[in-house]
Scaffold this motif. Structure first.
Motif, PDB file in Angstrom:
ATOM      1  N   ALA A   1       0.826  -1.207   0.000  1.00  0.00           N
ATOM      2  CA  ALA A   1       0.000   0.000   0.000  1.00  0.00           C
ATOM      3  C   ALA A   1       0.860   1.256   0.000  1.00  0.00           C
ATOM      4  N   GLY A   2       1.934   1.242   0.787  1.00  0.00           N
ATOM      5  CA  GLY A   2       2.837   2.386   0.798  1.00  0.00           C
ATOM      6  C   GLY A   2       3.442   2.627  -0.568  1.00  0.00           C
ATOM      7  N   PHE A   3       3.797   1.535  -1.261  1.00  0.00           N
ATOM      8  CA  PHE A   3       4.332   1.647  -2.621  1.00  0.00           C
ATOM      9  C   PHE A   3       3.309   2.294  -3.542  1.00  0.00           C
ATOM     10  N   ALA A   4       2.063   1.798  -3.508  1.00  0.00           N
ATOM     11  CA  ALA A   4       1.027   2.284  -4.424  1.00  0.00           C
ATOM     12  C   ALA A   4       0.612   3.716  -4.112  1.00  0.00           C
ATOM     13  N   ALA A   5       0.641   4.085  -2.840  1.00  0.00           N
ATOM     14  CA  ALA A   5       0.163   5.416  -2.435  1.00  0.00           C
ATOM     15  C   ALA A   5       1.107   6.532  -2.871  1.00  0.00           C
ATOM     16  N   LYS A   6       2.302   6.202  -3.286  1.00  0.00           N
ATOM     17  CA  LYS A   6       3.273   7.226  -3.678  1.00  0.00           C
ATOM     18  C   LYS A   6       3.059   7.744  -5.101  1.00  0.00           C
ATOM     19  N   PHE A   7       2.231   7.046  -5.883  1.00  0.00           N
ATOM     20  CA  PHE A   7       2.073   7.439  -7.282  1.00  0.00           C
ATOM     21  C   PHE A   7       1.266   8.735  -7.407  1.00  0.00           C
ATOM     22  N   PRO A   8       1.611   9.548  -8.400  1.00  0.00           N
ATOM     23  CA  PRO A   8       0.922  10.830  -8.585  1.00  0.00           C
ATOM     24  C   PRO A   8      -0.381  10.675  -9.372  1.00  0.00           C
ATOM     25  N   LEU A   9      -1.135  11.744  -9.415  1.00  0.00           N
ATOM     26  CA  LEU A   9      -2.323  11.784 -10.264  1.00  0.00           C
ATOM     27  C   LEU A   9      -1.922  12.012 -11.720  1.00  0.00           C
ATOM     28  N   THR A  10      -2.633  11.335 -12.614  1.00  0.00           N
ATOM     29  CA  THR A  10      -2.499  11.633 -14.044  1.00  0.00           C
ATOM     30  C   THR A  10      -3.799  12.220 -14.592  1.00  0.00           C
ATOM     31  N   HIS A  11      -4.886  12.095 -13.818  1.00  0.00           N
ATOM     32  CA  HIS A  11      -6.183  12.669 -14.173  1.00  0.00           C
ATOM     33  C   HIS A  11      -6.838  13.176 -12.885  1.00  0.00           C
ATOM     34  N   PRO A  12      -7.709  14.149 -12.966  1.00  0.00           N
ATOM     35  CA  PRO A  12      -8.459  14.556 -11.769  1.00  0.00           C
ATOM     36  C   PRO A  12      -9.283  13.379 -11.253  1.00  0.00           C
ATOM     37  N   PRO A  13      -9.381  13.202  -9.954  1.00  0.00           N
ATOM     38  CA  PRO A  13     -10.148  12.075  -9.406  1.00  0.00           C
ATOM     39  C   PRO A  13     -11.569  12.022  -9.970  1.00  0.00           C
ATOM     40  N   GLY A  14     -11.971  10.796 -10.338  1.00  0.00           N
ATOM     41  CA  GLY A  14     -13.322  10.579 -10.826  1.00  0.00           C
ATOM     42  C   GLY A  14     -13.547  10.860 -12.294  1.00  0.00           C
ATOM     43  N   THR A  15     -12.483  11.162 -13.051  1.00  0.00           N
ATOM     44  CA  THR A  15     -12.660  11.517 -14.469  1.00  0.00           C
ATOM     45  C   THR A  15     -12.140  10.473 -15.439  1.00  0.00           C
ATOM     46  N   ALA A  16     -11.398   9.482 -14.963  1.00  0.00           N
ATOM     47  CA  ALA A  16     -10.829   8.468 -15.853  1.00  0.00           C
ATOM     48  C   ALA A  16     -10.800   7.115 -15.146  1.00  0.00           C
ATOM     49  N   TRP A  17     -11.065   6.059 -15.903  1.00  0.00           N
ATOM     50  CA  TRP A  17     -11.042   4.697 -15.357  1.00  0.00           C
ATOM     51  C   TRP A  17      -9.709   4.047 -15.690  1.00  0.00           C
ATOM     52  N   SER A  18      -9.089   3.423 -14.712  1.00  0.00           N
ATOM     53  CA  SER A  18      -7.829   2.725 -14.953  1.00  0.00           C
ATOM     54  C   SER A  18      -7.679   1.611 -13.920  1.00  0.00           C
ATOM     55  N   TYR A  19      -7.709   0.377 -14.390  1.00  0.00           N
ATOM     56  CA  TYR A  19      -7.618  -0.781 -13.505  1.00  0.00           C
ATOM     57  C   TYR A  19      -6.224  -0.857 -12.902  1.00  0.00           C
ATOM     58  N   ALA A  20      -6.136  -0.933 -11.562  1.00  0.00           N
ATOM     59  CA  ALA A  20      -4.834  -0.899 -10.902  1.00  0.00           C
ATOM     60  C   ALA A  20      -4.843  -1.728  -9.629  1.00  0.00           C
ATOM     61  N   SER A  21      -3.953  -2.703  -9.566  1.00  0.00           N
ATOM     62  CA  SER A  21      -3.846  -3.520  -8.356  1.00  0.00           C
ATOM     63  C   SER A  21      -3.362  -2.697  -7.171  1.00  0.00           C
ATOM     64  N   GLY A  22      -2.565  -1.673  -7.453  1.00  0.00           N
ATOM     65  CA  GLY A  22      -2.113  -0.814  -6.370  1.00  0.00           C
ATOM     66  C   GLY A  22      -3.273  -0.164  -5.647  1.00  0.00           C
ATOM     67  N   THR A  23      -4.303   0.181  -6.388  1.00  0.00           N
ATOM     68  CA  THR A  23      -5.493   0.793  -5.798  1.00  0.00           C
ATOM     69  C   THR A  23      -6.100  -0.113  -4.732  1.00  0.00           C
ATOM     70  N   THR A  24      -6.225  -1.395  -5.025  1.00  0.00           N
ATOM     71  CA  THR A  24      -6.846  -2.318  -4.071  1.00  0.00           C
ATOM     72  C   THR A  24      -6.014  -2.455  -2.813  1.00  0.00           C
ATOM     73  N   ASN A  25      -4.716  -2.418  -2.931  1.00  0.00           N
ATOM     74  CA  ASN A  25      -3.888  -2.525  -1.735  1.00  0.00           C
ATOM     75  C   ASN A  25      -3.975  -1.260  -0.876  1.00  0.00           C
ATOM     76  N   ILE A  26      -4.182  -0.123  -1.514  1.00  0.00           N
ATOM     77  CA  ILE A  26      -4.482   1.090  -0.745  1.00  0.00           C
ATOM     78  C   ILE A  26      -5.801   0.893   0.004  1.00  0.00           C
TER      79      ILE A  26
END
Length: 345
Positions: free
Chosen positions: A163-188
């Motif tokens: 989760a710490g690894f995944a939480a370090k990633f930056p935004l590439t889109h404003p929240p709620g505006t783009a769909w992107s499947y990510a395992s890091g998200t689930t660990n957060i």
């Protein structure tokens, strides 16, 4: 216009809840005539080049096992890799915490790394994480380790604290505006669950057993944790075929098991309601559950290499398939699951 969700069927009064043992019934001849050739093909030896190995298949209709088959060396007691089916289990755990009043999915997510005053990630909600619409950067690539964030998270520099690894990633889109499947998200999300509960590691495992696995009889469930004590909810919970089906039955029965509400009212409908931001995949996406593999109204827990638990409410049907199918065979295996469901129509 929003398509109405098909109603979730109740457990037939004549079918015992499979908390200990699954009731069984004979497969109707008309279904067997269509399903058995599909099973014969999937379980042929050598494995068909178009599908890879199918290690186990189970069909439950009306709360009873009506078909079950295993590859050589596998059986009802064999456990199988969940891979991303664990994401749907994570959805169940969040639901339990919502039921207990410990989480609000529409509130900003509790992620310490995002709490800086000018950090735009502070606005990301738990709902957006569950719907894979957070806007966070993450490369979900299962083959090329050189560009794969998921491989680095699970097996490289992030494996001690996923989760710490995944939480370090930056935004590439404003929240709620783009769909992107990510395992890091689930660990957060899994770490958010642990923080809401105030427990991690073995204490969180105890919570999983006490509130989810135990009440529905998933005795084989074996979740894995990283060294930080976070359940690796993206990928790791081994189960038998019959226990994956128990999770499916809990969702097909609207989160109620033998008179006890496990998941809050409306939680299953939340899981199977299409995300407002359309996914980029062939099939639809709800909240940590996939949509449409077995036709409109169906929903499923999907995992790498062909791990699937599919619910078809209109048919009161659950199909479970585990195996080892390379990524290039994914569409063929998913199509095969659709055909298996069609055999019951």
């Amino acid at each position: 216009m929003t398509r109405k969700l098909p109603p979730l069927p109740a457990q037939p009064a004549s079918a015992a809840w499979p908390t200990r043992d699954w009731p069984e019934a004979e497969l109707p001849a008309r279904v067997a005539a269509k399903l058995n050739p599909l099973l014969d093909f999937a379980f042929s030896d050598p494995a068909p080049a178009s599908m890879g190995e199918t290690h186990a298949f189970l069909a439950v209709q009306g709360g009873r096992i009506v078909a079950e088959r295993y590859w050589t060396g596998f059986g009802p007691d064999s456990t199988h890799h969940s891979w991303s089916q664990a994401k749907s289990m994570t959805h169940a755990l969040i639901g339990i915490l919502v039921r207990e009043g410990k989480l609000d999915i529409h509130a900003p997510a509790d992620v310490p790394e995002w709490q800086g005053g000018d950090d735009l990630r502070r606005a990301i909600t738990l709902d957006q994480l569950l719907r894979m619409s957070s806007g966070l950067k993450f490369a979900e690539d299962y083959v090329d380790a050189g560009v794969s964030d998921v491989i680095e998270m699970l097996f490289g520099s992030g494996k001690e604290d996923v989760a710490g690894f995944a939480a370090k990633f930056p935004l590439t889109h404003p929240p709620g505006t783009a769909w992107s499947y990510a395992s890091g998200t689930t660990n957060i999300v899994a770490r958010i669950a642990a923080r809401a509960l105030g427990a991690s590691g073995e204490a969180f495992r105890d919570f999983m057993v006490r509130e989810l696995f135990g009440p529905i009889g998933m005795t084989s469930a074996d979740p894995k944790f990283d060294r930080a004590g976070t359940f690796i909810g993206s990928s790791f919970c081994f189960c038998t075929e019959r226990d994956f089906a128990r999770l499916g039955l809990l969702y097909l029965r609207d989160g109620v098991w033998d008179g006890r509400r496990i998941l809050p009212e409306g939680w299953v409908d939340y899981a199977r309601t299409p995300t407002p931001v359309p996914p980029t995949e062939t099939y639809g996406y709800g909240a940590h559950w996939w949509l449409g593999m077995a036709g409109p109204g169906s929903f499923s827990a999907n995992g790498y290499e062909g791990q699937y638990t599919v619910m078809v409410p209109q048919l009161d049907l659950i199909l479970v398939r585990n195996g080892k199918s390379p990524l290039e065979q994914k569409d063929e295996v998913m199509g095969w699951m659709g055909k298996a469901a069609d055999a019951f129509r």
